[in-house]
Write a protein that holds these residues in place. Sequence first.
Motif: not given
Length: 432
Positions: A71-78
């Motif tokens: 599971t890859i979690v990407l934040s909007e900031m990233q």
Amino acid sequence: MMKRVFRWLLGLFLALLMLVLVAVVAIGVAAVQKHPLVESNASNQLDGADSVNALLSQLNSAFSEREEGHTIVLSEMQIESLVGVLQRAAPNFRGVVNVTRFGGTVAFTFSPNNYDIYINVSALILPGDALKIDTITLGDLSLPGNMVVGFVETAINVWTRSKIASLALSRIEAVSMRENEVSLQIGPLDELLVELNTVSNNLSIDADNELQDLTAYYLRYISGRELALSPKPMPLIEYLREGMARARERSETAEEAVLHNKAVIFALAALVGHHRVGHLVGDIQPNPDKAIKPRAPAILVERNDLARHFIISAALELLGEQGVSLAIGEFKELMDRAQGGTGYSFVDLAADMAGAEFARVARSPDRAKELQNAMARVQSDSDIMPAIEGLPEGLSKQGFIQQYQQVDSELYLQEVKEIKRRLATITLYAAD
């Protein structure tokens, strides 16, 4: 009778051709607009560059444990930070991302040089059990997302003569969203990475087989020389001297000099920079299971990190448009501001900029042979690298913000201007 049929077919063909031309013109007019959809500021987006370290850690796990799902979690900031570095590399590009629990929107604007027109594109991505793009808007045109994705998938598969796009899409097993965050459930990447490596090698061979062969040759040649076998760190200028001396022997025309110079730079980037840089050219390692390395690291101004910054930046400059290597180097420094990183370093940035300048001269038909001759006369690091005294480094994120606020601030640009001034004093990089 035959003449009549022929005239009828010719008339039908011309009519269809006119319809296609009218459709293309209509789509072009609808796609181009007078005002930008996005007016984002890259320097603001890059404020969160240090957060990308967490994303890279997740990706590294997915690649190393390639036979398992992740599971890859990407934040909007990233995501915004990655868009920001694209804007730094391509000033005519502007992009923005917004993520909510109901869906995510991606929008970007591109403006061709010297034209006051804008190509605006936006897409609505929905959560679900696969990558689901609801709508893609191109200017005044609104297109079904599944149709566009299918077209792009087919185009990539045809271009690469593989099923790489279909395979990549199949790895995305679920997409979930919440405020400012996207989670991707991806399947095992082993098959995809194997296929990607094959496609990469095939494309690089099709694109420039001669460059790949020459790079592989210089990698073997330099790695077998005494300096690469030395137990003590050797100056990068010695590696460059060795490679360029051989390149001079094998170059008769200016065009040949450019080709050999590029091969030397790519070979050294893979040898003393990072072996993965070689993948950008193709399959250059004699043993695909064990990359060639020197016995001891190369150094520039007595530092290995500066040697790596210089030569990798030079290789990246050869691959992209002017400014790409600087944008990547700048982004890397912003990432280093994170806790546990080495901090933002204008010294590293100076090495990046020097490497880009070296590549600029190396690939110039008017100066390629001049560079080969100049490297035979190089006496010290100062012949390719500007002085680093007084350049700030080791800045934490807080320290960077306190002193410079953000990239593109007046104080920040003064530091970059000072590096450029120092570079201009190096004879090899002097403008024609």
